[in-house]
Design a protein around this motif. Structure first.
Motif, PDB file in Angstrom:
ATOM      1  N   GLY A  49       0.810  -1.214   0.000  1.00 47.41           N
ATOM      2  CA  GLY A  49       0.000   0.000   0.000  1.00 47.41           C
ATOM      3  C   GLY A  49       0.837   1.254   0.000  1.00 47.41           C
ATOM      4  O   GLY A  49       0.536   2.215  -0.716  1.00 47.41           O
ATOM      5  N   LEU A  50       1.902   1.263   0.780  1.00 40.70           N
ATOM      6  CA  LEU A  50       2.784   2.430   0.795  1.00 40.70           C
ATOM      7  C   LEU A  50       3.527   2.587  -0.527  1.00 40.70           C
ATOM      8  O   LEU A  50       3.770   3.711  -0.987  1.00 40.70           O
ATOM      9  CB  LEU A  50       3.780   2.305   1.951  1.00 40.70           C
ATOM     10  CG  LEU A  50       3.170   2.379   3.359  1.00 40.70           C
ATOM     11  CD1 LEU A  50       4.245   2.134   4.412  1.00 40.70           C
ATOM     12  CD2 LEU A  50       2.495   3.727   3.593  1.00 40.70           C
ATOM     13  N   ALA A  51       3.897   1.455  -1.158  1.00 41.79           N
ATOM     14  CA  ALA A  51       4.582   1.528  -2.449  1.00 41.79           C
ATOM     15  C   ALA A  51       3.679   2.123  -3.522  1.00 41.79           C
ATOM     16  O   ALA A  51       4.118   2.939  -4.345  1.00 41.79           O
ATOM     17  CB  ALA A  51       5.055   0.136  -2.860  1.00 41.79           C
ATOM     18  N   LEU A  52       2.395   1.730  -3.530  1.00 42.66           N
ATOM     19  CA  LEU A  52       1.458   2.295  -4.502  1.00 42.66           C
ATOM     20  C   LEU A  52       1.263   3.795  -4.262  1.00 42.66           C
ATOM     21  O   LEU A  52       1.171   4.576  -5.214  1.00 42.66           O
ATOM     22  CB  LEU A  52       0.123   1.562  -4.423  1.00 42.66           C
ATOM     23  CG  LEU A  52       0.106   0.132  -4.990  1.00 42.66           C
ATOM     24  CD1 LEU A  52      -1.222  -0.542  -4.670  1.00 42.66           C
ATOM     25  CD2 LEU A  52       0.351   0.148  -6.490  1.00 42.66           C
ATOM     26  N   ALA A  53       1.194   4.180  -3.006  1.00 43.83           N
ATOM     27  CA  ALA A  53       1.061   5.607  -2.706  1.00 43.83           C
ATOM     28  C   ALA A  53       2.303   6.376  -3.140  1.00 43.83           C
ATOM     29  O   ALA A  53       2.203   7.489  -3.671  1.00 43.83           O
ATOM     30  CB  ALA A  53       0.804   5.810  -1.216  1.00 43.83           C
ATOM     31  N   ALA A  54       3.478   5.790  -2.921  1.00 44.25           N
ATOM     32  CA  ALA A  54       4.713   6.446  -3.353  1.00 44.25           C
ATOM     33  C   ALA A  54       4.757   6.574  -4.866  1.00 44.25           C
ATOM     34  O   ALA A  54       5.282   7.558  -5.401  1.00 44.25           O
ATOM     35  CB  ALA A  54       5.919   5.666  -2.851  1.00 44.25           C
ATOM     36  N   ARG A  55       4.217   5.580  -5.559  1.00 43.76           N
ATOM     37  CA  ARG A  55       4.165   5.648  -7.026  1.00 43.76           C
ATOM     38  C   ARG A  55       3.312   6.820  -7.481  1.00 43.76           C
ATOM     39  O   ARG A  55       3.582   7.431  -8.529  1.00 43.76           O
ATOM     40  CB  ARG A  55       3.596   4.339  -7.579  1.00 43.76           C
ATOM     41  CG  ARG A  55       3.470   4.283  -9.084  1.00 43.76           C
ATOM     42  CD  ARG A  55       4.836   4.224  -9.747  1.00 43.76           C
ATOM     43  NE  ARG A  55       4.726   4.149 -11.190  1.00 43.76           N
ATOM     44  CZ  ARG A  55       4.560   5.192 -11.995  1.00 43.76           C
ATOM     45  NH1 ARG A  55       4.492   6.407 -11.478  1.00 43.76           N
ATOM     46  NH2 ARG A  55       4.489   5.026 -13.301  1.00 43.76           N
ATOM     47  N   ALA A  56       2.296   7.161  -6.709  1.00 40.69           N
ATOM     48  CA  ALA A  56       1.434   8.293  -7.062  1.00 40.69           C
ATOM     49  C   ALA A  56       2.090   9.630  -6.769  1.00 40.69           C
ATOM     50  O   ALA A  56       1.670  10.651  -7.307  1.00 40.69           O
ATOM     51  CB  ALA A  56       0.100   8.195  -6.325  1.00 40.69           C
ATOM     52  N   GLY A  57       3.118   9.654  -5.909  1.00 42.32           N
ATOM     53  CA  GLY A  57       3.806  10.904  -5.622  1.00 42.32           C
ATOM     54  C   GLY A  57       4.007  11.127  -4.140  1.00 42.32           C
ATOM     55  O   GLY A  57       3.380  10.467  -3.292  1.00 42.32           O
ATOM     56  N   GLY A  58       4.888  12.055  -3.814  1.00 40.45           N
ATOM     57  CA  GLY A  58       5.206  12.358  -2.427  1.00 40.45           C
ATOM     58  C   GLY A  58       4.014  12.795  -1.594  1.00 40.45           C
ATOM     59  O   GLY A  58       3.860  12.334  -0.456  1.00 40.45           O
ATOM     60  N   PRO A  59       3.133  13.683  -2.098  1.00 38.17           N
ATOM     61  CA  PRO A  59       1.970  14.072  -1.296  1.00 38.17           C
ATOM     62  C   PRO A  59       1.068  12.899  -0.930  1.00 38.17           C
ATOM     63  O   PRO A  59       0.523  12.858   0.172  1.00 38.17           O
ATOM     64  CB  PRO A  59       1.244  15.079  -2.202  1.00 38.17           C
ATOM     65  CG  PRO A  59       2.314  15.632  -3.080  1.00 38.17           C
ATOM     66  CD  PRO A  59       3.253  14.504  -3.326  1.00 38.17           C
TER      67      PRO A  59
END
Length: 421
Positions: free
Chosen positions: A79-89
């Motif tokens: 889940g954190l990796a997918l969020a990081a893929r979307a960007g820092g914010p």
């Protein structure tokens, strides 16, 4: 699980953004973190479930506790990796969301802060969708509010002059060829601002179809609404195995009534989340200083997905121009059907939310037995879908609302096979 995608969709609608590929990243991240919380919850409750609910996967021996804990860790990382893929914010929102999930399951669940922690997690999930979907491209700052209102006001006056042939007081009327040329230029300008595309290789303008920089605070009312509902459901669920108290179901019933009333009220208008960038709420001075467009408008027909309509006049010789939807509210009769349809959709979804949760809550208030309390908790979880859809409709995103509401039948079918709690 089916209640998770609606958080991201409602968050996107709250900041006036259409679902896109980044929304899918937010949904994927939310699903991973949600399932991580489910696995971690079973691991933390394995001793209690062995007494109260021995049919659960861990007490029954179908899944080893170590495997459940490992799955929770792996899903959190995904889940954190997918969020990081979307960007820092997006990662900046997903990280505290993951921390809240772990803190709730391991520490806070049996404390007075448990319901608030669960509500915080749900609110952060909405903000994750808003932050991810509404993220702006580099170098595309938004127009400040006063400048945007001034520009829209100037275009409104210009539209009056080009469509009626009459200029503001003290200015001669525009000649016919110049009026047609100006109208054509205005048409191109409005098309560019509505679609984010400009002719002749010019750099794109930020618009509804392009990512826009939005403030997370625009999604806070939606996030707080979801958090309030989650707080009520979690408070009821704390006694679902023992029962014996009608205080929590009664408080949840009052919360449901208040949220349903708010959903049925008039939504925020142009200039608020869910509105078009060109849709600016006119101030009272605007309504008195400039009258509505004097010429009758014969028809309003949508063009190909540009978020605008092309108005044709009944008078001969006028040039069709692109008109932002907000200006249709200035002409009598236009846009009324669309507004009434959206109001009906918002009311139907709000009513669906209220009945889904209020009916089992009422039974739990009259008889707070464990079976009826568990049924009320299940109703509260299923009610999240019509609540998310109603919030999207209230933000001015009826298509997103219908897409969210379409998850309800699948959730009901899945609930017959697997307990939602």
């Amino acid at each position: 699980m089916f209640t998770v995608p609606g958080d991201a969709l409602a968050g996107a609608a709250a900041v006036g953004a259409r679902p896109n590929s980044r929304t899918l990243l937010a949904i994927g991240s939310s699903l991973c973190l949600y399932e991580a919380g489910m696995a971690l919850n079973d691991w933390a409750d394995r001793a209690e479930d062995a007494v109260d609910r021995p049919h659960r996967p861990l007490p029954s021996g179908r899944i080893h506790p170590a495997a459940a804990l490992a799955a929770a860790g792996a899903l959190t990382a995904a889940g954190l990796a997918l969020a990081a893929r979307a960007g820092g914010p997006s990662l900046a929102v997903a990280a505290p969301l993951a921390a809240t999930v772990w803190a709730y399951d391991l520490v806070l669940k049996r404390t007075p802060a448990g319901p608030a922690a669960m509500a915080t997690a749900r609110g952060l999930d909405v903000l994750l969708g808003a932050t991810t979907t509404g993220r702006a491209p580099r170098g595309a700052p938004p127009l400040p509010g006063p400048l945007r209102r001034t520009a829209a006001r100037g275009l409104d006056v210009f539209l009056d002059a080009t469509t009626t042939g009459r200029a503001p007081r003290g200015a001669p009327p525009l000649p016919g060829p110049l009026s047609r040329t100006a109208a054509r230029g205005l048409d191109l300008l409005l098309g560019a601002t509505a679609t984010g595309r400009t002719p002749g290789g010019a750099p794109p303008l930020p618009g509804p179809n392009a990512p826009r920089r939005t403030s997370v605070r625009h999604a806070l009312p939606t996030a707080l609404t979801m958090a309030g509902h989650t707080l009520a459901v979690t408070a009821v669920s704390r006694r679902e195995t023992q029962g014996g108290s009608s205080a929590a179901p009664l408080a949840a019933l009052a919360t449901t009534a208040a949220l349903a009333w708010r959903l049925m009220s008039a939504p925020t208008v142009a200039g608020q989340p869910g509105a078009s960038p060109m849709a600016v709420s006119p101030q009272p001075a605007d309504l008195t200083s400039t009258p509505p467009h004097p010429g009758p408008v014969e028809a309003a027909r949508p063009t190909s997905g540009r978020g605008r309509v092309e108005a044709s006049s009944a008078r001969r010789g006028r040039v069709p121009v692109a008109v932002p939807r907000a200006w249709l509210h200035r002409a009598p009769g236009l846009g009324a059907s669309r507004n009434s349809t959206e109001a009906a959709l918002r009311g139907a979804l709000a009513l669906g939310y209220a009945t889904t949760f209020a009916r089992p809550l009422f039974h739990a208030v009259l008889n707070p037995s464990p079976p009826l309390t568990q049924r009320a908790v299940g109703g509260g979880i299923r009610a999240m879908i019509p609540l998310q859809a109603a919030l999207a409709a209230r933000a001015g995103a009826p298509v997103t609302a219908l897409l969210t509401a379409a998850l309800a039948p699948a959730a009901r079918k899945f609930a017959r096979k697997v307990s939602v709690t």
